[in-house]
Design a protein around this motif. Structure first.
Motif, PDB file in Angstrom:
ATOM      1  N   GLY A   1       0.799  -1.218   0.000  1.00  0.00           N
ATOM      2  CA  GLY A   1       0.000   0.000   0.000  1.00  0.00           C
ATOM      3  C   GLY A   1       0.831   1.267   0.000  1.00  0.00           C
ATOM      4  O   GLY A   1       0.351   2.332  -0.384  1.00  0.00           O
ATOM      5  N   ASN A   2       2.106   1.173   0.414  1.00  0.00           N
ATOM      6  CA  ASN A   2       2.986   2.346   0.431  1.00  0.00           C
ATOM      7  C   ASN A   2       3.691   2.582  -0.902  1.00  0.00           C
ATOM      8  O   ASN A   2       4.414   3.567  -1.051  1.00  0.00           O
ATOM      9  N   MET A   3       3.485   1.699  -1.871  1.00  0.00           N
ATOM     10  CA  MET A   3       4.119   1.867  -3.182  1.00  0.00           C
ATOM     11  C   MET A   3       3.551   3.101  -3.875  1.00  0.00           C
ATOM     12  O   MET A   3       2.351   3.383  -3.788  1.00  0.00           O
ATOM     13  N   ASN A   4       4.413   3.831  -4.558  1.00  0.00           N
ATOM     14  CA  ASN A   4       3.967   4.978  -5.354  1.00  0.00           C
ATOM     15  C   ASN A   4       3.000   4.481  -6.422  1.00  0.00           C
ATOM     16  O   ASN A   4       3.223   3.440  -7.046  1.00  0.00           O
ATOM     17  N   VAL A   5       1.930   5.215  -6.640  1.00  0.00           N
ATOM     18  CA  VAL A   5       0.887   4.770  -7.567  1.00  0.00           C
ATOM     19  C   VAL A   5       1.424   4.624  -9.001  1.00  0.00           C
ATOM     20  O   VAL A   5       0.964   3.774  -9.761  1.00  0.00           O
ATOM     21  N   PHE A   6       2.439   5.398  -9.364  1.00  0.00           N
ATOM     22  CA  PHE A   6       2.992   5.278 -10.715  1.00  0.00           C
ATOM     23  C   PHE A   6       3.919   4.071 -10.841  1.00  0.00           C
ATOM     24  O   PHE A   6       4.062   3.501 -11.915  1.00  0.00           O
ATOM     25  N   ASP A   7       4.532   3.670  -9.732  1.00  0.00           N
ATOM     26  CA  ASP A   7       5.269   2.399  -9.733  1.00  0.00           C
ATOM     27  C   ASP A   7       4.280   1.240  -9.875  1.00  0.00           C
ATOM     28  O   ASP A   7       4.564   0.240 -10.527  1.00  0.00           O
ATOM     29  N   ALA A   8       3.114   1.395  -9.267  1.00  0.00           N
ATOM     30  CA  ALA A   8       2.062   0.386  -9.414  1.00  0.00           C
ATOM     31  C   ALA A   8       1.627   0.284 -10.880  1.00  0.00           C
ATOM     32  O   ALA A   8       1.370  -0.811 -11.384  1.00  0.00           O
ATOM     33  N   ALA A   9       1.576   1.412 -11.573  1.00  0.00           N
ATOM     34  CA  ALA A   9       1.225   1.393 -13.002  1.00  0.00           C
ATOM     35  C   ALA A   9       2.210   0.518 -13.768  1.00  0.00           C
ATOM     36  O   ALA A   9       1.813  -0.267 -14.639  1.00  0.00           O
ATOM     37  N   ASN A  10       3.489   0.632 -13.445  1.00  0.00           N
ATOM     38  CA  ASN A  10       4.493  -0.212 -14.102  1.00  0.00           C
ATOM     39  C   ASN A  10       4.278  -1.680 -13.780  1.00  0.00           C
ATOM     40  O   ASN A  10       4.457  -2.542 -14.637  1.00  0.00           O
ATOM     41  N   LYS A  11       3.876  -1.981 -12.542  1.00  0.00           N
ATOM     42  CA  LYS A  11       3.589  -3.372 -12.158  1.00  0.00           C
ATOM     43  C   LYS A  11       2.436  -3.926 -12.997  1.00  0.00           C
ATOM     44  O   LYS A  11       2.468  -5.072 -13.424  1.00  0.00           O
ATOM     45  N   PHE A  12       1.420  -3.099 -13.228  1.00  0.00           N
ATOM     46  CA  PHE A  12       0.302  -3.530 -14.069  1.00  0.00           C
ATOM     47  C   PHE A  12       0.788  -3.848 -15.482  1.00  0.00           C
ATOM     48  O   PHE A  12       0.408  -4.860 -16.067  1.00  0.00           O
ATOM     49  N   LEU A  13       1.629  -2.986 -16.029  1.00  0.00           N
ATOM     50  CA  LEU A  13       2.128  -3.193 -17.385  1.00  0.00           C
ATOM     51  C   LEU A  13       2.992  -4.447 -17.491  1.00  0.00           C
ATOM     52  O   LEU A  13       2.902  -5.188 -18.463  1.00  0.00           O
ATOM     53  N   GLU A  14       3.828  -4.668 -16.490  1.00  0.00           N
ATOM     54  CA  GLU A  14       4.720  -5.832 -16.501  1.00  0.00           C
ATOM     55  C   GLU A  14       3.956  -7.142 -16.330  1.00  0.00           C
ATOM     56  O   GLU A  14       4.301  -8.148 -16.925  1.00  0.00           O
ATOM     57  N   SER A  15       2.921  -7.128 -15.514  1.00  0.00           N
ATOM     58  CA  SER A  15       2.272  -8.378 -15.118  1.00  0.00           C
ATOM     59  C   SER A  15       1.041  -8.737 -15.939  1.00  0.00           C
ATOM     60  O   SER A  15       0.616  -9.876 -15.930  1.00  0.00           O
ATOM     61  N   LYS A  16       0.423  -7.768 -16.569  1.00  0.00           N
ATOM     62  CA  LYS A  16      -0.837  -7.955 -17.293  1.00  0.00           C
ATOM     63  C   LYS A  16      -2.021  -8.252 -16.359  1.00  0.00           C
ATOM     64  O   LYS A  16      -3.071  -8.661 -16.805  1.00  0.00           O
ATOM     65  N   HIS A  17      -1.842  -8.045 -15.042  1.00  0.00           N
ATOM     66  CA  HIS A  17      -2.948  -8.218 -14.101  1.00  0.00           C
ATOM     67  C   HIS A  17      -3.897  -7.030 -14.209  1.00  0.00           C
ATOM     68  O   HIS A  17      -3.502  -5.936 -14.577  1.00  0.00           O
ATOM     69  N   ARG A  18      -5.158  -7.245 -13.815  1.00  0.00           N
ATOM     70  CA  ARG A  18      -6.149  -6.173 -13.826  1.00  0.00           C
ATOM     71  C   ARG A  18      -6.343  -5.564 -12.443  1.00  0.00           C
ATOM     72  O   ARG A  18      -6.921  -4.502 -12.297  1.00  0.00           O
ATOM     73  N   ARG A  19      -5.874  -6.286 -11.422  1.00  0.00           N
ATOM     74  CA  ARG A  19      -6.042  -5.827 -10.048  1.00  0.00           C
ATOM     75  C   ARG A  19      -4.959  -6.436  -9.170  1.00  0.00           C
ATOM     76  O   ARG A  19      -4.459  -7.508  -9.477  1.00  0.00           O
ATOM     77  N   PHE A  20      -4.616  -5.717  -8.099  1.00  0.00           N
ATOM     78  CA  PHE A  20      -3.676  -6.222  -7.099  1.00  0.00           C
ATOM     79  C   PHE A  20      -4.290  -6.040  -5.718  1.00  0.00           C
ATOM     80  O   PHE A  20      -4.717  -4.938  -5.362  1.00  0.00           O
ATOM     81  N   PRO A  21      -4.311  -7.084  -4.913  1.00  0.00           N
ATOM     82  CA  PRO A  21      -4.744  -6.932  -3.525  1.00  0.00           C
ATOM     83  C   PRO A  21      -3.635  -6.290  -2.689  1.00  0.00           C
ATOM     84  O   PRO A  21      -2.457  -6.411  -3.013  1.00  0.00           O
ATOM     85  N   ILE A  22      -4.044  -5.622  -1.617  1.00  0.00           N
ATOM     86  CA  ILE A  22      -3.109  -5.019  -0.679  1.00  0.00           C
ATOM     87  C   ILE A  22      -3.383  -5.657   0.682  1.00  0.00           C
ATOM     88  O   ILE A  22      -4.530  -5.687   1.148  1.00  0.00           O
TER      89      ILE A  22
END
Length: 154
Positions: free
Chosen positions: A105-126
């Protein structure tokens, strides 16, 4: 001679600057969750009713045990039809994804955007202390970007 930054000295970041915009700031906390013993038919009804594409599966201690998505339900429809099995008897735990990637939950939201792009997931639980506390979707990241556009992008 040391390394020089072409950005110059930066002022200390303040709350609300995009450096401090975290996943926790934009995650959904009011979640639709499922249990392993629910029927896949019940999940499909809930997904349609709530206009969502999937959700976390939790045990009775609110610990994350999986995720079930529209795609998981689609596979079940196909298999049930092929094998002529009643869908009411099929449980979530048989079709949910069990290896679930979570983010902090402390991850920067734009770093999370990169995680979405890398993983192809539509959602991540926290998770916090092993308990489900939120979910961030691609749509949540888009909302964050739109809100910040007015502050920082020309």
């Amino acid at each position: 001679m040391g390394i020089k930054s072409f950005m110059g000295k930066r002022a200390k970041q303040t709350k609300g600057s995009n450096e401090n915009i975290t996943v926790a700031d934009y995650m959904s906390k009011n979640l639709t969750t499922f249990t392993p013993d629910q029927s896949v038919m019940e999940v499909m009804n809930t997904l349609i009713k709530n206009r969502i594409s999937g959700g976390p599966v939790v045990n009775d201690k609110n610990e994350l045990v999986g995720i079930i998505s529209e795609g998981d339900c689609m596979k079940q429809i196909s298999e049930s039809r092929y094998y002529n099995h009643p869908m009411e008897d099929i449980k979530v735990e048989q079709h949910m994804a069990k290896n679930v990637e979570t983010i902090d939950g402390n991850m920067n939201v734009f770093d999370a955007a990169n995680k979405f792009l890398e993983s192809k997931h539509r959602r991540f639980p926290i998770l916090e202390n092993g308990k489900l506390v939120g979910l961030i979707s691609q749509k949540d990241v888009l909302k964050a970007a739109l809100e910040l556009k007015g502050q920082t992008w020309k």
